[in-house]
Design a protein around this motif. Structure first.
Motif, short mmCIF file in Angstrom:
data_model
loop_
_atom_site.label_atom_id
_atom_site.label_comp_id
_atom_site.label_asym_id
_atom_site.label_seq_id
_atom_site.Cartn_x
_atom_site.Cartn_y
_atom_site.Cartn_z
N LEU A 21 -4.94 19.53 1.66
CA LEU A 21 -6.00 20.02 2.52
C LEU A 21 -5.91 21.54 2.66
CD1 LEU A 21 -5.73 17.38 5.38
CD2 LEU A 21 -7.48 17.50 3.59
N PRO A 22 -7.05 22.22 2.65
CA PRO A 22 -7.02 23.66 2.90
C PRO A 22 -6.82 23.91 4.39
CG PRO A 22 -9.27 22.91 2.69
CD PRO A 22 -8.39 21.72 2.38
N VAL A 23 -6.34 25.10 4.74
CA VAL A 23 -6.23 25.48 6.14
C VAL A 23 -7.64 25.82 6.61
CG1 VAL A 23 -5.27 27.14 7.78
CG2 VAL A 23 -3.89 26.33 5.84
N PRO A 24 -8.11 25.18 7.69
CA PRO A 24 -9.46 25.49 8.16
C PRO A 24 -9.55 26.92 8.68
CG PRO A 24 -8.36 23.99 9.68
CD PRO A 24 -7.45 24.17 8.51
N VAL A 25 -10.74 27.49 8.55
CA VAL A 25 -10.97 28.87 8.98
C VAL A 25 -11.94 28.85 10.15
CG1 VAL A 25 -11.90 31.12 8.30
CG2 VAL A 25 -10.58 29.74 6.66
N ILE A 26 -11.55 29.54 11.22
CA ILE A 26 -12.44 29.69 12.38
C ILE A 26 -13.05 31.08 12.30
CG2 ILE A 26 -12.61 29.83 14.88
CD1 ILE A 26 -10.17 28.00 15.06
N SER A 27 -14.36 31.11 12.36
CA SER A 27 -15.02 32.42 12.34
C SER A 27 -15.99 32.52 13.51
CB SER A 27 -15.75 32.65 11.01
OG SER A 27 -16.70 31.64 10.81
N ASN A 28 -16.13 33.73 14.03
CA ASN A 28 -17.05 34.00 15.13
C ASN A 28 -18.41 34.24 14.51
OD1 ASN A 28 -18.57 35.11 17.17
ND2 ASN A 28 -16.84 36.21 18.08
N SER A 29 -19.40 33.51 14.95
CA SER A 29 -20.73 33.66 14.37
C SER A 29 -21.51 34.79 15.02
CB SER A 29 -21.51 32.34 14.50
OG SER A 29 -21.76 32.08 15.87
N SER A 30 -20.82 35.58 15.84
CA SER A 30 -21.42 36.74 16.52
C SER A 30 -22.62 36.36 17.37
CB SER A 30 -21.84 37.81 15.50
OG SER A 30 -20.72 38.27 14.80
N GLN A 31 -22.60 35.17 17.87
CA GLN A 31 -23.66 34.73 18.78
C GLN A 31 -23.06 34.58 20.17
OE1 GLN A 31 -25.55 31.20 17.34
NE2 GLN A 31 -26.11 32.10 15.38
N CYS A 32 -22.76 35.70 20.77
CA CYS A 32 -22.17 35.68 22.10
C CYS A 32 -23.21 36.11 23.12
CB CYS A 32 -20.98 36.64 22.18
SG CYS A 32 -19.58 36.12 21.15
N SER A 33 -23.16 35.47 24.23
CA SER A 33 -24.03 35.85 25.33
C SER A 33 -23.20 35.84 26.60
CB SER A 33 -25.22 34.90 25.46
OG SER A 33 -24.77 33.61 25.76
N SER A 34 -23.52 36.71 27.49
CA SER A 34 -22.76 36.73 28.73
C SER A 34 -23.71 36.89 29.90
CB SER A 34 -21.72 37.84 28.73
OG SER A 34 -22.33 39.10 28.60
N SER A 35 -23.26 36.34 30.99
CA SER A 35 -24.00 36.48 32.23
C SER A 35 -22.98 36.85 33.30
CB SER A 35 -24.73 35.19 32.58
OG SER A 35 -23.79 34.18 32.86
N SER A 43 0.86 -1.18 0.00
CA SER A 43 0.00 0.00 0.00
C SER A 43 0.89 1.23 0.00
CB SER A 43 -0.90 0.03 1.23
OG SER A 43 -1.83 -1.02 1.17
N VAL A 44 0.59 2.15 -0.90
CA VAL A 44 1.40 3.35 -1.05
C VAL A 44 0.46 4.55 -1.02
CG1 VAL A 44 3.04 4.55 -2.54
CG2 VAL A 44 2.97 2.05 -2.55
N SER A 45 0.83 5.57 -0.21
CA SER A 45 0.06 6.80 -0.14
C SER A 45 0.94 7.96 -0.59
CB SER A 45 -0.43 7.07 1.29
OG SER A 45 -1.32 6.07 1.70
N VAL A 46 0.35 8.89 -1.32
CA VAL A 46 1.09 10.02 -1.87
C VAL A 46 0.16 11.23 -1.94
CG1 VAL A 46 0.61 9.40 -4.27
CG2 VAL A 46 2.66 10.70 -3.74
N MET A 47 0.74 12.42 -1.89
CA MET A 47 -0.04 13.65 -2.03
C MET A 47 -0.21 14.00 -3.50
SD MET A 47 -0.95 14.70 0.95
CE MET A 47 -1.53 16.32 0.58
N ASP A 48 -1.33 14.61 -3.81
CA ASP A 48 -1.64 15.10 -5.14
C ASP A 48 -0.48 15.96 -5.65
OD1 ASP A 48 -3.45 15.61 -7.32
OD2 ASP A 48 -3.84 17.59 -6.46
N GLY A 49 -0.01 15.67 -6.87
CA GLY A 49 1.08 16.44 -7.47
C GLY A 49 2.45 15.82 -7.27
N ILE A 95 -2.29 11.04 5.48
CA ILE A 95 -0.88 11.43 5.36
C ILE A 95 -0.62 12.90 5.65
CG2 ILE A 95 -0.27 9.54 3.84
CD1 ILE A 95 -0.41 11.43 1.49
N SER A 96 -1.61 13.69 5.98
CA SER A 96 -1.35 15.09 6.30
C SER A 96 -2.48 15.66 7.16
CB SER A 96 -1.19 15.93 5.04
OG SER A 96 -2.41 16.05 4.36
N ASN A 97 -2.21 16.82 7.75
CA ASN A 97 -3.27 17.51 8.47
C ASN A 97 -3.02 19.01 8.43
OD1 ASN A 97 -1.89 18.54 10.93
ND2 ASN A 97 -1.65 16.37 11.40
N GLN A 98 -4.08 19.78 8.65
CA GLN A 98 -4.01 21.23 8.75
C GLN A 98 -4.77 21.62 10.00
OE1 GLN A 98 -2.37 23.41 7.07
NE2 GLN A 98 -1.97 22.54 5.07
#
Length: 176
Positions: free
Chosen positions: A124-138, A21-27, A170-173
């Motif tokens: 793999l693309p780099v994942p993007v974290i975004s704030n959904s502006s749903q913050c609540s505080s007490s 079994s052989v694994s390789v990245m695209d390109g 074989i990889s992670n982001q």
């Protein structure tokens, strides 16, 4: 009257049936090694691909044949390199279309069979974290919802720190 049936099959010249079994990245390039140090004059080498066993390379040293072949859909066009000393096959500039099963048959003084299972993984693309502006505080805590694009795994770390992780075998982001 009785009949005697004798079934005899000799695999005495069969050297081995191996699977890699052989694994390789695209390109990237991948070399499928024949594990032969030198092709003998009477060796015939065949490389096939897929369930249809489509011929993609052939060596007959005695007949001076050193050829690579494409399949009907063109996925191997200008991508196959055959080592004329060892019979190893290199696929250059791989794509996910090159994922599949490859078979090597060396037929000479002995018969050698070898199979390869090749997996080509896209980058793999780099994942993007975004704030959904749903913050609540007490008075005791503050909560916010975060959205992680294309996420396969969200990891909570410490002190309200999170990570988005995209991975394949074989990889992670990761984004924190």
């Amino acid at each position: 009257m009785f009949h005697v049936f004798v079934f005899w099959s000799c695999w005495c010249n069969l050297i081995g049936v191996f699977g890699d079994s052989v694994s390789v990245m695209d390109g990237d390039s991948v070399t499928l090694n024949s594990d032969v140090t030198e092709i003998h004059e009477d060796d015939d080498i065949l490389w096939t691909f897929g369930d249809e066993n489509s011929l993609i390379a052939k060596i007959s040293k005695e007949k001076q044949i050193f050829s690579t072949y494409d399949v009907p859909d063109g996925r191997f066009r200008d991508r196959l390199k055959l080592d004329d000393q060892t019979g190893s096959l290199t696929i250059t500039n791989t794509t996910t279309e090159h994922t599949g099963d490859y078979q090597l048959e060396i037929n000479g003084a002995k018969l050698t069979l070898k199979s390869f299972s090749v997996s080509v993984y896209a980058h793999l693309p780099v994942p993007v974290i975004s704030n959904s502006s749903q913050c609540s505080s007490s008075s005791s805590s503050s909560n916010c919802s975060l959205v992680c694009s294309s996420v396969l795994n969200v990891e909570y770390q410490d002190k309200n720190t999170y990570s988005c992780v995209l991975n394949n075998p074989i990889s992670n982001q990761t984004t924190h």
